[in-house]
Design a protein around this motif. Structure first.
Motif, PDB file in Angstrom:
ATOM      1  N   PHE A   7      -2.484  -2.350 -15.857  1.00  0.00           N
ATOM      2  CA  PHE A   7      -2.101  -3.137 -17.013  1.00  0.00           C
ATOM      3  C   PHE A   7      -0.603  -2.663 -17.467  1.00  0.00           C
ATOM      4  CE2 PHE A   7      -4.657   0.288 -18.711  1.00  0.00           C
ATOM      5  CZ  PHE A   7      -3.780   0.628 -19.910  1.00  0.00           C
ATOM      6  N   GLU A   8       0.141  -3.274 -18.344  1.00  0.00           N
ATOM      7  CA  GLU A   8       1.477  -2.993 -18.538  1.00  0.00           C
ATOM      8  C   GLU A   8       1.627  -2.522 -19.951  1.00  0.00           C
ATOM      9  OE1 GLU A   8       4.889  -4.590 -16.751  1.00  0.00           O
ATOM     10  OE2 GLU A   8       3.700  -6.254 -15.708  1.00  0.00           O
ATOM     11  N   PRO A   9       1.669  -1.533 -20.411  1.00  0.00           N
ATOM     12  CA  PRO A   9       1.953  -1.140 -21.898  1.00  0.00           C
ATOM     13  C   PRO A   9       3.339  -1.752 -22.361  1.00  0.00           C
ATOM     14  CG  PRO A   9       1.393   0.883 -20.560  1.00  0.00           C
ATOM     15  CD  PRO A   9       1.731  -0.313 -19.874  1.00  0.00           C
ATOM     16  N   ARG A  10       3.249  -2.025 -23.884  1.00  0.00           N
ATOM     17  CA  ARG A  10       4.572  -2.217 -24.298  1.00  0.00           C
ATOM     18  C   ARG A  10       5.576  -1.267 -23.811  1.00  0.00           C
ATOM     19  NH1 ARG A  10       1.733  -2.270 -29.285  1.00  0.00           N
ATOM     20  NH2 ARG A  10       3.318  -0.668 -29.905  1.00  0.00           N
ATOM     21  N   ASP A  15       7.840   3.845 -22.206  1.00  0.00           N
ATOM     22  CA  ASP A  15       9.354   4.311 -21.862  1.00  0.00           C
ATOM     23  C   ASP A  15       9.080   5.931 -22.347  1.00  0.00           C
ATOM     24  OD1 ASP A  15      10.188   2.153 -21.055  1.00  0.00           O
ATOM     25  OD2 ASP A  15      11.512   1.634 -22.579  1.00  0.00           O
ATOM     26  N   PRO A  16       8.277   6.213 -23.693  1.00  0.00           N
ATOM     27  CA  PRO A  16       8.254   7.493 -24.024  1.00  0.00           C
ATOM     28  C   PRO A  16       7.310   8.229 -22.877  1.00  0.00           C
ATOM     29  CG  PRO A  16       8.057   6.208 -25.811  1.00  0.00           C
ATOM     30  CD  PRO A  16       7.894   5.185 -24.702  1.00  0.00           C
ATOM     31  N   LEU A  17       6.299   7.565 -22.175  1.00  0.00           N
ATOM     32  CA  LEU A  17       5.462   8.125 -21.620  1.00  0.00           C
ATOM     33  C   LEU A  17       5.940   8.491 -20.083  1.00  0.00           C
ATOM     34  CD1 LEU A  17       2.437   8.692 -20.326  1.00  0.00           C
ATOM     35  CD2 LEU A  17       2.460   6.469 -19.569  1.00  0.00           C
ATOM     36  N   VAL A  18       6.816   7.703 -19.431  1.00  0.00           N
ATOM     37  CA  VAL A  18       7.744   8.237 -18.230  1.00  0.00           C
ATOM     38  C   VAL A  18       8.501   9.157 -18.585  1.00  0.00           C
ATOM     39  CG1 VAL A  18       9.405   6.995 -16.735  1.00  0.00           C
ATOM     40  CG2 VAL A  18       7.511   5.552 -17.669  1.00  0.00           C
ATOM     41  N   ALA A  19       9.179   9.225 -19.890  1.00  0.00           N
ATOM     42  CA  ALA A  19      10.447  10.111 -20.070  1.00  0.00           C
ATOM     43  C   ALA A  19       9.401  11.862 -20.377  1.00  0.00           C
ATOM     44  CB  ALA A  19      10.929   9.739 -21.502  1.00  0.00           C
ATOM     45  N   GLU A  20       8.206  11.551 -20.798  1.00  0.00           N
ATOM     46  CA  GLU A  20       7.497  13.074 -20.899  1.00  0.00           C
ATOM     47  C   GLU A  20       7.294  13.536 -20.002  1.00  0.00           C
ATOM     48  OE1 GLU A  20       3.785  14.356 -23.972  1.00  0.00           O
ATOM     49  OE2 GLU A  20       4.785  12.427 -24.273  1.00  0.00           O
ATOM     50  N   PHE A  21       6.901  12.816 -18.831  1.00  0.00           N
ATOM     51  CA  PHE A  21       6.218  13.032 -17.481  1.00  0.00           C
ATOM     52  C   PHE A  21       7.462  12.777 -16.606  1.00  0.00           C
ATOM     53  CE2 PHE A  21       2.698  12.735 -20.282  1.00  0.00           C
ATOM     54  CZ  PHE A  21       2.205  13.851 -20.174  1.00  0.00           C
ATOM     55  N   HIS A  23       8.320  14.024 -13.532  1.00  0.00           N
ATOM     56  CA  HIS A  23       8.045  14.504 -12.346  1.00  0.00           C
ATOM     57  C   HIS A  23       6.916  13.614 -11.743  1.00  0.00           C
ATOM     58  CE1 HIS A  23      10.778  17.538 -12.410  1.00  0.00           C
ATOM     59  NE2 HIS A  23      10.230  18.184 -13.545  1.00  0.00           N
ATOM     60  N   VAL A  24       6.342  12.528 -12.449  1.00  0.00           N
ATOM     61  CA  VAL A  24       5.393  11.945 -12.119  1.00  0.00           C
ATOM     62  C   VAL A  24       5.725  10.513 -11.935  1.00  0.00           C
ATOM     63  CG1 VAL A  24       3.329  10.428 -12.967  1.00  0.00           C
ATOM     64  CG2 VAL A  24       3.571  12.958 -13.592  1.00  0.00           C
ATOM     65  N   ASP A  25       5.400   9.902 -10.694  1.00  0.00           N
ATOM     66  CA  ASP A  25       5.898   8.180 -10.195  1.00  0.00           C
ATOM     67  C   ASP A  25       4.741   7.271 -11.038  1.00  0.00           C
ATOM     68  OD1 ASP A  25       7.759   9.039  -8.801  1.00  0.00           O
ATOM     69  OD2 ASP A  25       6.545   9.503  -6.997  1.00  0.00           O
ATOM     70  N   PHE A  26       5.296   6.767 -12.041  1.00  0.00           N
ATOM     71  CA  PHE A  26       4.388   5.757 -12.639  1.00  0.00           C
ATOM     72  C   PHE A  26       4.497   4.355 -12.070  1.00  0.00           C
ATOM     73  CE2 PHE A  26       4.805   8.993 -15.977  1.00  0.00           C
ATOM     74  CZ  PHE A  26       3.270   9.243 -16.478  1.00  0.00           C
ATOM     75  N   ILE A  27       3.298   3.595 -11.818  1.00  0.00           N
ATOM     76  CA  ILE A  27       3.574   2.331 -11.328  1.00  0.00           C
ATOM     77  C   ILE A  27       2.868   1.322 -12.506  1.00  0.00           C
ATOM     78  CG2 ILE A  27       3.044   0.883  -9.583  1.00  0.00           C
ATOM     79  CD1 ILE A  27       4.920   2.762  -8.763  1.00  0.00           C
ATOM     80  N   PHE A  28       3.570   0.498 -13.013  1.00  0.00           N
ATOM     81  CA  PHE A  28       2.901  -0.545 -14.009  1.00  0.00           C
ATOM     82  C   PHE A  28       2.815  -1.981 -13.379  1.00  0.00           C
ATOM     83  CE2 PHE A  28       5.190   2.832 -16.486  1.00  0.00           C
ATOM     84  CZ  PHE A  28       4.023   3.428 -17.109  1.00  0.00           C
ATOM     85  N   GLU A  29       1.547  -2.412 -13.326  1.00  0.00           N
ATOM     86  CA  GLU A  29       1.520  -3.814 -12.806  1.00  0.00           C
ATOM     87  C   GLU A  29       0.249  -4.402 -13.625  1.00  0.00           C
ATOM     88  OE1 GLU A  29       0.400  -4.129  -9.015  1.00  0.00           O
ATOM     89  OE2 GLU A  29       2.627  -3.686  -7.999  1.00  0.00           O
ATOM     90  N   LEU A 287      -3.089   5.976 -24.973  1.00  0.00           N
ATOM     91  CA  LEU A 287      -2.323   6.876 -24.306  1.00  0.00           C
ATOM     92  C   LEU A 287      -2.199   8.286 -24.995  1.00  0.00           C
ATOM     93  CD1 LEU A 287       0.686   4.555 -23.626  1.00  0.00           C
ATOM     94  CD2 LEU A 287      -1.145   5.440 -21.989  1.00  0.00           C
ATOM     95  N   GLU A 288      -2.792   8.281 -26.327  1.00  0.00           N
ATOM     96  CA  GLU A 288      -2.965   9.534 -27.072  1.00  0.00           C
ATOM     97  C   GLU A 288      -4.097  10.361 -26.617  1.00  0.00           C
ATOM     98  OE1 GLU A 288      -3.589   8.173 -31.208  1.00  0.00           O
ATOM     99  OE2 GLU A 288      -1.361   7.975 -31.562  1.00  0.00           O
TER     100      GLU A 288
END
Length: 314
Positions: A7-10, A15-21, A23-29, A287-288
């Motif tokens: 699922f795709e978060p707002r 964006d803060p999740l991706v910035a916080e990690f 070195h992780v490859d996030f895929i959102f679909e 996410l928290e």
């Protein structure tokens, strides 16, 4: 590390999740893709898109984070056979669900459905049958985060709370405790009966017609746990016989509820289409819970929050 969200978060949450990690490859679909499932190390899902067939492609998967409390729709056996760790967002529903339950209770006590109907008819009438919540007694079945939170709110309104669980062991915000075997003694004392029990073998059809027969004739029965608690034919029979006063139902044995089901048309039944946990803050709260667990996971730790025992169903 490849983390696949089905699922795709707002953007303001993503964006803060991706910035916080970084070195992780996030895929959102939106929805589950077999190609991405094959490549994922971690899956973040609402838990309804996995099945026995597509689990065959989850060859790299090591952790499933379920942004939901229930797991009954997940292929538990296939997940256990692959030794995949599963954690969820247990506790996330306590605020919206407790508020939903309290809203329904106050609406019934203060005759809000009747008042709304009078407004539609432009009819000025003071014949509302109103009562007070204060000095009532509530029996709450299931005493996790949700049951305790609704107990806390009800106590603030001057309600005596009786908690009920398998063991009868003391729980937060309960004035008294009983176990499942003592239900027949506790039900006649309750003005409000609330179930937030999970779906397990032990809770399946726990309530039978004999239980409804000992309830107060004006009691409010609320099922906000799982629809397996009572057979719908039994529930319908108890309502039609006037064994209790009002039913507020958020869950059902078969969902969605069929359009021709008699529960839709009964005047003392409120059908809530399994939405009591919905909230504009749902993904934010998920996410928290996810972020601290992800930090642990990246450090090689497995003692994540809310790890589930699939063999027990919760």
């Amino acid at each position: 590390m490849r983390i696949y969200f089905t699922f795709e978060p707002r953007p303001d949450l993503r964006d803060p999740l991706v910035a916080e990690f970084p070195h992780v490859d996030f895929i959102f679909e939106t929805g589950l893709s077999i190609d991405e499932l094959q490549r994922a190390d971690v899956l973040v899902t609402y838990g309804e898109d996995l099945n026995n067939e597509n689990m065959n492609y989850a060859t790299n998967l090591k952790w499933i984070f379920v942004a939901s409390a229930g797991i009954e729709k997940m292929p538990a056996q296939a997940i256990m056979e692959r030794n995949i760790l599963v954690s969820n967002v247990r506790g996330i529903h306590k605020t919206p669900m407790a508020e939903s339950m309290l809203a329904h209770i106050l609406a019934i006590k203060r005759a809000l459905p009747w008042i709304y109907e009078q407004q539609k008819k432009s009819e000025w009438s003071k014949k509302a049958k109103q009562s007070e919540l204060r000095d009532s007694t509530a029996l709450i079945l299931g005493l996790g985060a949700i049951g305790s939170e609704v107990g806390r709110l009800l106590q603030a309104f001057g309600v005596t709370t009786i908690g009920c669980n398998r063991s009868g062991k003391e729980a937060a915000y309960m004035d008294n405790m009983v176990c499942f075997d003592q239900l027949m003694e506790a039900l006649p004392k309750a003005d409000i009966v609330i179930s937030v029990l999970p779906k397990t073998d032990e809770t399946t059809h726990l309530l039978k017609l004999e239980h409804f027969k000992v309830m107060k004739s004006n009691a409010i029965f609320m099922n906000f746990g799982r629809g397996n608690l009572v057979e719908e034919d039994t529930l319908n029979q108890a309502i039609q016989a006037g064994e209790f006063g009002y039913a507020v139902l958020d869950v059902f044995e078969q969902e969605p509820l069929a359009a021709d089901h008699p529960l839709w048309s009964l005047p003392n039944v409120i059908v809530s289409p399994h939405i009591s946990s919905h909230s504009s803050r749902y993904v934010e709260r998920s996410l928290e819970i996810f972020k601290p667990s992800l930090e642990k996971w990246l450090r090689g730790e497995k003692d994540l929050d809310n790890v589930m025992d699939l063999s027990r169903g919760y």
